[in-house]
Write a protein that holds these residues in place. Structure first.
Motif, PDB file in Angstrom:
ATOM      1  N   LEU A  85       7.354 -52.163 -24.634  1.00 14.34           N
ATOM      2  CA  LEU A  85       7.483 -52.621 -23.171  1.00 14.34           C
ATOM      3  C   LEU A  85       9.188 -53.015 -23.288  1.00 14.34           C
ATOM      4  CD1 LEU A  85       5.906 -52.835 -20.560  1.00 14.34           C
ATOM      5  CD2 LEU A  85       5.405 -55.217 -21.250  1.00 14.34           C
ATOM      6  N   ALA A  86       9.928 -52.693 -22.484  1.00 16.73           N
ATOM      7  CA  ALA A  86      11.396 -52.969 -22.371  1.00 16.73           C
ATOM      8  C   ALA A  86      11.483 -54.406 -21.495  1.00 16.73           C
ATOM      9  CB  ALA A  86      12.377 -52.015 -21.749  1.00 16.73           C
ATOM     10  N   PRO A  87      12.477 -55.181 -21.835  1.00 20.92           N
ATOM     11  CA  PRO A  87      12.734 -56.417 -21.072  1.00 20.92           C
ATOM     12  C   PRO A  87      12.543 -56.373 -19.510  1.00 20.92           C
ATOM     13  CG  PRO A  87      14.319 -56.445 -22.720  1.00 20.92           C
ATOM     14  CD  PRO A  87      13.564 -54.833 -22.802  1.00 20.92           C
ATOM     15  N   ASN A  88      13.013 -55.153 -18.987  1.00 18.82           N
ATOM     16  CA  ASN A  88      12.856 -55.119 -17.588  1.00 18.82           C
ATOM     17  C   ASN A  88      11.657 -54.440 -16.984  1.00 18.82           C
ATOM     18  OD1 ASN A  88      13.728 -52.705 -18.386  1.00 18.82           O
ATOM     19  ND2 ASN A  88      15.442 -52.377 -17.237  1.00 18.82           N
ATOM     20  N   GLU A  89      10.598 -54.243 -17.864  1.00 19.16           N
ATOM     21  CA  GLU A  89       9.657 -53.530 -17.583  1.00 19.16           C
ATOM     22  C   GLU A  89       8.327 -54.282 -17.434  1.00 19.16           C
ATOM     23  OE1 GLU A  89       9.394 -50.471 -20.732  1.00 19.16           O
ATOM     24  OE2 GLU A  89       9.917 -49.008 -19.000  1.00 19.16           O
ATOM     25  N   ALA A  90       7.215 -53.806 -16.788  1.00 15.31           N
ATOM     26  CA  ALA A  90       6.039 -54.629 -16.537  1.00 15.31           C
ATOM     27  C   ALA A  90       4.906 -53.715 -16.780  1.00 15.31           C
ATOM     28  CB  ALA A  90       5.845 -55.155 -15.025  1.00 15.31           C
ATOM     29  N   LEU A  91       3.624 -54.013 -17.293  1.00 16.27           N
ATOM     30  CA  LEU A  91       2.549 -53.295 -17.598  1.00 16.27           C
ATOM     31  C   LEU A  91       1.855 -53.603 -16.235  1.00 16.27           C
ATOM     32  CD1 LEU A  91       0.753 -51.441 -19.251  1.00 16.27           C
ATOM     33  CD2 LEU A  91      -0.406 -53.811 -20.310  1.00 16.27           C
ATOM     34  N   VAL A  92       1.455 -52.431 -15.438  1.00 17.40           N
ATOM     35  CA  VAL A  92       0.862 -52.502 -13.980  1.00 17.40           C
ATOM     36  C   VAL A  92      -0.567 -52.088 -14.226  1.00 17.40           C
ATOM     37  CG1 VAL A  92       3.063 -52.796 -12.699  1.00 17.40           C
ATOM     38  CG2 VAL A  92       1.937 -50.372 -13.309  1.00 17.40           C
ATOM     39  N   ALA A  93      -0.931 -51.252 -14.886  1.00 18.57           N
ATOM     40  CA  ALA A  93      -2.424 -50.925 -15.092  1.00 18.57           C
ATOM     41  C   ALA A  93      -2.510 -50.294 -16.558  1.00 18.57           C
ATOM     42  CB  ALA A  93      -2.513 -49.854 -13.997  1.00 18.57           C
ATOM     43  N   LEU A  94      -3.904 -50.068 -16.814  1.00 18.75           N
ATOM     44  CA  LEU A  94      -4.428 -49.346 -18.010  1.00 18.75           C
ATOM     45  C   LEU A  94      -5.417 -48.404 -17.529  1.00 18.75           C
ATOM     46  CD1 LEU A  94      -5.121 -52.883 -19.725  1.00 18.75           C
ATOM     47  CD2 LEU A  94      -3.548 -51.227 -20.323  1.00 18.75           C
ATOM     48  N   ASP A  95      -5.156 -47.122 -18.098  1.00 13.02           N
ATOM     49  CA  ASP A  95      -6.078 -45.976 -17.850  1.00 13.02           C
ATOM     50  C   ASP A  95      -6.801 -45.510 -18.962  1.00 13.02           C
ATOM     51  OD1 ASP A  95      -3.441 -44.760 -15.887  1.00 13.02           O
ATOM     52  OD2 ASP A  95      -5.190 -45.438 -14.854  1.00 13.02           O
ATOM     53  N   LEU A  96      -8.230 -45.680 -18.582  1.00 11.38           N
ATOM     54  CA  LEU A  96      -9.392 -45.504 -19.724  1.00 11.38           C
ATOM     55  C   LEU A  96      -9.950 -44.056 -19.601  1.00 11.38           C
ATOM     56  CD1 LEU A  96     -10.437 -49.109 -19.697  1.00 11.38           C
ATOM     57  CD2 LEU A  96      -9.115 -47.954 -21.660  1.00 11.38           C
ATOM     58  N   PRO A  97      -9.740 -43.245 -20.548  1.00 18.08           N
ATOM     59  CA  PRO A  97     -10.262 -41.963 -20.166  1.00 18.08           C
ATOM     60  C   PRO A  97     -12.021 -41.901 -20.003  1.00 18.08           C
ATOM     61  CG  PRO A  97      -9.810 -41.971 -22.241  1.00 18.08           C
ATOM     62  CD  PRO A  97      -9.204 -43.205 -21.802  1.00 18.08           C
ATOM     63  N   ALA A  98     -12.447 -40.918 -19.648  1.00 13.87           N
ATOM     64  CA  ALA A  98     -14.069 -41.129 -19.294  1.00 13.87           C
ATOM     65  C   ALA A  98     -14.735 -41.373 -20.647  1.00 13.87           C
ATOM     66  CB  ALA A  98     -14.650 -39.739 -18.599  1.00 13.87           C
ATOM     67  N   SER A  99     -14.211 -40.835 -21.740  1.00 19.27           N
ATOM     68  CA  SER A  99     -15.086 -41.116 -22.958  1.00 19.27           C
ATOM     69  C   SER A  99     -15.325 -42.514 -23.243  1.00 19.27           C
ATOM     70  CB  SER A  99     -14.214 -40.360 -24.105  1.00 19.27           C
ATOM     71  OG  SER A  99     -12.938 -40.923 -24.075  1.00 19.27           O
ATOM     72  N   THR A 100     -14.206 -43.292 -22.942  1.00 13.32           N
ATOM     73  CA  THR A 100     -14.562 -44.939 -23.139  1.00 13.32           C
ATOM     74  C   THR A 100     -15.826 -45.329 -22.459  1.00 13.32           C
ATOM     75  OG1 THR A 100     -13.362 -45.711 -21.234  1.00 13.32           O
ATOM     76  CG2 THR A 100     -12.233 -45.308 -23.378  1.00 13.32           C
ATOM     77  N   ASN A 101     -16.532 -44.515 -21.714  1.00 13.14           N
ATOM     78  CA  ASN A 101     -17.838 -45.137 -20.942  1.00 13.14           C
ATOM     79  C   ASN A 101     -18.960 -44.618 -21.894  1.00 13.14           C
ATOM     80  OD1 ASN A 101     -16.652 -45.790 -18.684  1.00 13.14           O
ATOM     81  ND2 ASN A 101     -16.716 -43.718 -17.768  1.00 13.14           N
ATOM     82  N   SER A 102     -18.681 -44.057 -23.094  1.00 15.54           N
ATOM     83  CA  SER A 102     -19.819 -43.782 -23.942  1.00 15.54           C
ATOM     84  C   SER A 102     -20.736 -45.158 -24.320  1.00 15.54           C
ATOM     85  CB  SER A 102     -19.356 -43.106 -25.052  1.00 15.54           C
ATOM     86  OG  SER A 102     -20.286 -43.121 -26.375  1.00 15.54           O
ATOM     87  N   PRO A 103     -21.892 -45.238 -24.456  1.00 18.48           N
ATOM     88  CA  PRO A 103     -22.682 -46.240 -24.677  1.00 18.48           C
ATOM     89  C   PRO A 103     -22.729 -46.428 -25.996  1.00 18.48           C
ATOM     90  CG  PRO A 103     -24.195 -44.323 -24.087  1.00 18.48           C
ATOM     91  CD  PRO A 103     -22.848 -44.123 -23.782  1.00 18.48           C
ATOM     92  N   ASP A 104     -22.321 -45.334 -26.954  1.00 21.15           N
ATOM     93  CA  ASP A 104     -22.221 -45.572 -28.390  1.00 21.15           C
ATOM     94  C   ASP A 104     -20.854 -46.138 -28.910  1.00 21.15           C
ATOM     95  OD1 ASP A 104     -23.532 -42.146 -28.457  1.00 21.15           O
ATOM     96  OD2 ASP A 104     -24.546 -44.088 -28.312  1.00 21.15           O
ATOM     97  N   TYR A 105     -21.099 -47.186 -29.479  1.00 22.96           N
ATOM     98  CA  TYR A 105     -19.871 -47.880 -29.893  1.00 22.96           C
ATOM     99  C   TYR A 105     -20.397 -48.669 -30.915  1.00 22.96           C
ATOM    100  CZ  TYR A 105     -21.090 -51.890 -27.195  1.00 22.96           C
ATOM    101  OH  TYR A 105     -21.776 -53.060 -26.661  1.00 22.96           O
ATOM    102  N   GLY A 106     -19.527 -49.228 -31.907  1.00 23.80           N
ATOM    103  CA  GLY A 106     -19.774 -50.118 -32.767  1.00 23.80           C
ATOM    104  C   GLY A 106     -18.704 -51.242 -32.887  1.00 23.80           C
ATOM    105  N   TYR A 107     -18.913 -52.442 -33.121  1.00 15.29           N
ATOM    106  CA  TYR A 107     -17.682 -53.506 -33.189  1.00 15.29           C
ATOM    107  C   TYR A 107     -18.178 -54.472 -34.028  1.00 15.29           C
ATOM    108  CZ  TYR A 107     -14.146 -56.695 -31.352  1.00 15.29           C
ATOM    109  OH  TYR A 107     -12.931 -57.446 -31.436  1.00 15.29           O
ATOM    110  N   CYS A 108     -17.216 -54.959 -34.727  1.00 14.87           N
ATOM    111  CA  CYS A 108     -17.743 -56.088 -35.631  1.00 14.87           C
ATOM    112  C   CYS A 108     -16.214 -57.061 -35.584  1.00 14.87           C
ATOM    113  CB  CYS A 108     -17.942 -55.571 -37.059  1.00 14.87           C
ATOM    114  SG  CYS A 108     -17.810 -57.036 -38.431  1.00 14.87           S
ATOM    115  N   LYS A 109     -16.492 -58.452 -35.738  1.00 16.55           N
ATOM    116  CA  LYS A 109     -15.562 -59.167 -35.434  1.00 16.55           C
ATOM    117  C   LYS A 109     -15.275 -60.409 -36.624  1.00 16.55           C
ATOM    118  CE  LYS A 109     -15.085 -61.924 -31.931  1.00 16.55           C
ATOM    119  NZ  LYS A 109     -14.777 -62.538 -30.626  1.00 16.55           N
TER     120      LYS A 109
END
Lengths: 246, 795
Positions: free
Chosen positions: A124-148
């Motif tokens: 991100l440049a100093p004069n820019e702003a992040l205005v939105a995040l686009d997530l593709p359809a594949s992210t709706n998959s119920p199959d995921y794994g996560y470990c923290k």
């Protein structure tokens, strides 16, 4: 992070812009399976929306700090701060998110993997702003794994790993918190063991470095990174098996 | 002895909720930070940014030019305006002339990173902070001494100009002949325990608001402190005022825990500036400042001799404490207390503890709940576990072989006379409650997988009610109870409110004794103008001494009312019973008179009517528990704790074999603090202590860079346990009254910390498996993983 920094006086900006009034900033929209998160979508908004991508909802529920943090903290904000220990950057890379950035020259897009440049550094440049995040359809998959892996509840993450199926039948593992920028490791679905060598290679190849801070040194992180990845992978594999069972 | 209160004082009749609970929950309580006098100024300290240095010079010119700055003070200027803080009184060390002192602001040397060396007073907090940052300090850094070995090395520089070396104080606590016992013992184990540096961390930090009333010639001070009378005494000496020209108000605290003992420089300096500038001055500590303070860092080596049955025959301990930079508060007394509490509840006649408190360039200590008793418990329980392991028996067996039996109490050691208790019954009860036998069976059946369950059992002896003779705050307490003609009572007490709700218990005792409802009692505390001289809150004394003093005063008023009631009914006092807010004939309860009416009677007709004396409706009583001895006896023994609470703690923890993470599954505790006045409050105390114990055992640590700069400057780095870290807690109680306190109470403020730490450490060692591994708390995941690695290599 911005609010605590302002409270403590560690930063003293000349101009502070509240993005709440940006149209649609606080909204999560789904269209043709793809999801768009406005800049001001909070963790709580994610948690409360059953149509939100399952991986992101899962992570949002585990954000340390309780309702106060979850109500105020935003996914876009976490992305812009790019703290290696934060969970969202890794989740966005794993999800294949596209960052929509606005600046004086107009709007541009940037893939999440490219957006995160290093510890506390984005494209991100100093004069820019992040205005939105686009997530593709594949992210709706119920199959995921996560470990923290953390030190205790107060602690920020020491190592995180997300596991998702990628489009071409392979599995995408993304390592975070233990490295300066999220590191993706693509593996075949039937894989049973990961090696430290594989991870080291991916870290180097993707221009990242192992990360250390007050809570854990590099030695410990390298040890538990493989544990996090293995557990996320196992968790994903378990979900796939459960789904495929008649 | 006045008649002991019966069941009415105990648990069954008075499980009362906090008197003022609603005010706290609704945010109606005014804490120190809520007080901002209309024209007050704000004070910010300039703190040293290196750990050890000579100060060549200070330049305040830039700071002075900031608009809104009203006052500046350097160490050199302060030296002529305010007396130094006294850390050790004259004569404490025979090799030092006069008292050992610490200046309020550093003058020519910095002893720890964060030490205040100047101050700025300005119109706003922000201005004061900004200006403070502009003060320039010319340092000549000196190599910081951070560890004990370094501080004690012969070539290392002296950290205090008055002391010949860096050992602040030391001593030996012993009974019998430990060396002989160890040399004759069939078996000897040895081990090492390191307890990482940490502190009590109340939600509310310290703060002070002071103003000088020129018309009255008095200083008014509001400070977040546990001991307002002690502060008043110190301020009088430091500022050259009469004590009666100072009023100290201690508002309700958002937690004390020993962190708010007095003796640090900030409060006196705020008062000095208020007087100099003729305006109220206010200072509230930020979290980074609060985390400069420590309250424990111990290194212990122990040897225990034992026989084939697990009987401990002798114990030798070397206990070192890294106390950081010298401070003038009671915190530096903790290593001595830790040593004095050996051998805990164990029947060991031959023991020796060599202890030392060593100065370094880490931040200074203040008090902390546990007060050294936590390291005592950890060492004793580690030794007991080692013995069990050596013999291949369950750790519980070693406790059974060695804990004192109730018929052996009172039991005298070199430094304690343990009053009463039933340790074996508590142990059995705790094990039952924890389902210990089943838990062990499950543990052995369970497949290893990636996590292993460990179970630890620990006994903790908690001496309470300390009377530190020679100090300003002693083990006695005075209370005044006033009865008015509305039938309400006001209690004026010298104990303060650290947030435990002790005033509810005090009110209960008074209400019950006089015979009025709890809602008719008001407790006034924390005001040196209004209350009797008091010791404030420390060593769990609020109910033990404060409550008992109030009870005694209430008892006197009960006598007044009984006499008045007897005249009223024309009967004898013995024929009267006290119930439901009335004094009535036992044989005919319709013949009754309210407390309010009796009070009016005494006021209006005292000495004017036959039989009704002109009696005071106000009584003052002082109470000091028995079982105290400040003058050494023929054997040189003193005895500073009157009462001895104790508990058994059973911890069940799961160790992640791949990451070293420890997650708490269950914690069971059986606790005995003698007579229980309010079971809700006692439970709350134990729960809180367990949380603190978890923090000490698993995640809290103040660490430093090699240059001596603090690393853990906020709560993301100094990790406190949060709700998800807490296990399921099961509590139960025994009540073995103390024969030495009037009401049988013992104090419940500190129990649970040492026992929890020891039980968790025991559980983790149990999970890791047999083998000699040194203990180092907090047991962070990297440390536990390293232990697991070492085990594997060994195997």
């Amino acid at each position: 992070m911005l609010i605590p920094q302002l409270t403590r006086g560690t930063i003293a900006p000349d101009v502070l812009v509240d993005l709440h009034r940006l149209p649609g900033a606080a909204r999560l929209r789904t269209s043709a399976g793809a999801t768009t998160l406005g800049a001001m979508v909070s963790y709580t908004t994610l948690i409360r929306d059953p149509t939100a991508p399952p991986l992101l909802r899962h992570i949002a529920q585990g954000i340390t700090g309780g309702p106060q943090i979850r109500n105020q903290g935003t996914i876009a904000g976490s992305a812009c701060y790019a703290n290696p220990a934060s969970e969202m950057p890794t989740a966005l890379v794993a999800s294949g998110a596209i960052m929509r950035i606005a600046g004086p020259a107009g709007t541009r897009s940037c893939g999440a993997a490219d957006f995160f440049d290093g510890a506390f550094t984005t494209r991100l440049a100093p004069n820019e702003a992040l205005v939105a995040l686009d997530l593709p359809a594949s992210t709706n998959s119920p199959d995921y794994g996560y470990c923290k892996i953390k030190r205790s509840e107060s602690s920020w993450p020491i190592a995180t790993a997300t596991a998702l199926t990628s489009g071409n039948g392979m599995l995408n593992l993304v390592l975070g918190a233990a490295v300066t920028r999220p590191v993706t490791i693509t593996v075949p679905p039937e894989i049973s063991t990961l090696t430290v060598a594989t991870i080291d290679q991916a870290v180097e190849h993707q221009g990242a470095e192992w990360w250390a801070d007050e809570l854990a040194d590099i030695g410990y992180r390298r040890r538990v990174a493989i544990v996090a990845l293995t557990r996320a992978l196992a968790s994903l594999q378990e979900r796939i098996v459960k789904r495929d069972r008649p | 002895m006045a008649d002991m209160p019966g069941p009415a004082v105990g648990s069954a009749q008075w499980p009362a909720r906090r008197l003022d609970g609603e005010r706290f929950v609704r945010g109606a309580v005014r804490y120190l930070d809520d007080e901002i006098p209309p024209d007050c100024l704000h004070l910010s300290f300039v703190r040293g940014t290196v750990a050890h240095a000579r100060i060549r010079g200070l330049d305040t010119s830039l700071a002075a030019r900031v608009p809104g700055v009203r006052g500046l003070l350097t160490g050199a200027e302060a030296a002529s305006l305010i007396k130094d803080l006294v850390a050790l009184p004259a004569g404490f060390r025979p090799d030092v002339d006069g008292p050992v002192t610490v200046p309020c602001l550093a003058v020519d040397r910095i002893r720890y990173a964060g030490e205040p060396l100047a101050l700025v007073v300005a119109d706003s907090e922000r201005t004061a902070r900004r200006a403070a940052e502009l003060v320039q300090v010319d340092y000549e850094p000196v190599r910081p001494l951070l560890e004990i070995d370094d501080a004690l090395a012969p070539e290392s520089p002296r950290l205090h100009p008055q002391l010949p070396g860096n050992e602040l104080m030391s001593g030996v606590v012993s009974g019998g002949d430990a060396e002989r016992a160890l040399s004759h013992a069939p078996h000897v184990i040895e081990g090492r325990v390191d307890m990482g540096r940490g502190s009590a961390v109340p939600l509310e930090t310290r703060g002070c608001v002071a103003s000088w009333d020129a018309a009255e010639g008095r200083l008014l001070v509001r400070a977040a402190v546990q001991t307002p009378h002690a502060l008043r005494a110190d301020l009088a000496r430091q500022l050259d005022l009469a004590e009666s020209d100072i009023r100290v108000l201690a508002p309700p605290l958002g937690g004390g825990f020993g962190f708010k003992f007095i003796g640090l420089p900030e409060e006196p300096l705020v008062c000095l500036m208020a007087r100099r500038l003729g305006r109220p001055v206010r200072w509230v500590e930020c979290r980074e400042e609060a985390l400069l303070i420590g309250a424990r860092e111990y290194h212990a080596r122990y040897r225990a001799g034992f026989d084939g049955t697990g009987r401990m025959l002798g114990l030798a301990v070397d206990l070192d404490a890294n106390v950081g930079a010298l401070a003038a508060n009671p915190g530096i007394g903790m290593p001595s207390v830790a040593a004095s509490c050996f051998p805990g509840g164990y029947d060991v006649a031959d023991y020796v503890v060599h202890w030392r408190a060593v100065l370094t360039n880490k931040g200074p200590w203040n008090g902390a709940r546990g007060y050294g008793k936590e390291i005592t418990a950890l060492v004793l329980e580690a030794a007991a576990d080692d013995i069990a392991r050596a013999l291949g028996v369950d750790p519980v067996e070693v406790r059974r072989r060695n804990l004192l039996h109730s018929h052996q109490l009172p039991h005298r050691t070199a430094t304690m006379t343990i009053d009463s208790g039933d340790y074996h019954r508590a142990l059995t009860k705790a094990l039952d409650l924890a389902g210990y036998t089943d838990a062990r069976a499950r543990q052995h059946r369970r497949d290893s997988g990636s996590s292993r369950i460990g179970i630890g059992v620990a006994f903790e002896l908690t001496p309470e009610g300390r009377d530190p003779a020679g100090g300003v705050s002693r083990g006695s307490e005075t209370a005044t109870v006033r009865l008015d003609t509305s039938g309400h009572a006001t209690v004026l007490t010298g104990v303060t409110s650290p947030g435990t709700g002790s005033e509810t218990a005090i009110a209960q005792l008074v209400a019950e004794r006089i015979g009025i409802g709890l809602d008719r009692v008001r407790v006034v505390q924390g005001d040196t103008d209004r209350t009797p001289y008091g010791g404030g809150s420390f060593s769990s004394r609020a109910v033990l001494t404060g409550g008992t003093a109030a009870w005694k005063a209430a008892d006197q008023l009960r006598g007044v009312l009984l006499r008045a009631a007897a005249v009223h009914f024309g009967c004898t006092e013995e024929e009267i019973e006290v119930a439901d807010g009335t004094y009535r004939l036992a044989k005919d309860s319709s013949m009754r008179v309210s407390v309010a009416d009796l009070a009016r009677d005494v006021r209006a007709y005292g000495s004017a009517r036959p039989g009704v004396a002109f009696e005071e409706l106000e009584a003052t009583a002082t109470y000091m528990p028995g079982n105290l001895q400040s003058v050494p006896d023929a054997l040189g023994r003193v005895q500073q704790y009157p009462t001895y609470s104790y508990g058994v703690y059973v911890a069940e923890a799961a160790v992640d074999l791949d990451t070293g993470s420890v997650s708490m599954r269950r914690l069971t505790a059986v606790h005995d603090c003698g007579t229980v006045v309010n079971p809700r409050m006692v439970n709350a105390q134990i729960n809180g202590a367990i949380a603190m114990g978890i923090g000490i055992a698993l995640c809290e640590e103040e660490t430093y860079t090699p240059e001596g700069l603090p690393v853990n400057t906020d709560f993301k780095r100094y990790l406190l346990p949060r709700l998800p870290d807490m296990p399921h807690i099961t509590l139960d109680h025994l009540e073995t009254p103390s024969p030495f306190s009037l009401l049988g109470t013992k104090g419940a403020g500190e129990s649970g910390i040492g026992g929890t730490v020891a039980a968790i450490v025991g559980a983790v060692r149990d999970a890791i498996g047999p083998g000699r591994h040194a203990i180092r708390t907090p047991l962070t995941p990297p440390r536990v993983l390293a232990q697991l690695d070492a085990m594997e290599q060994h195997a």
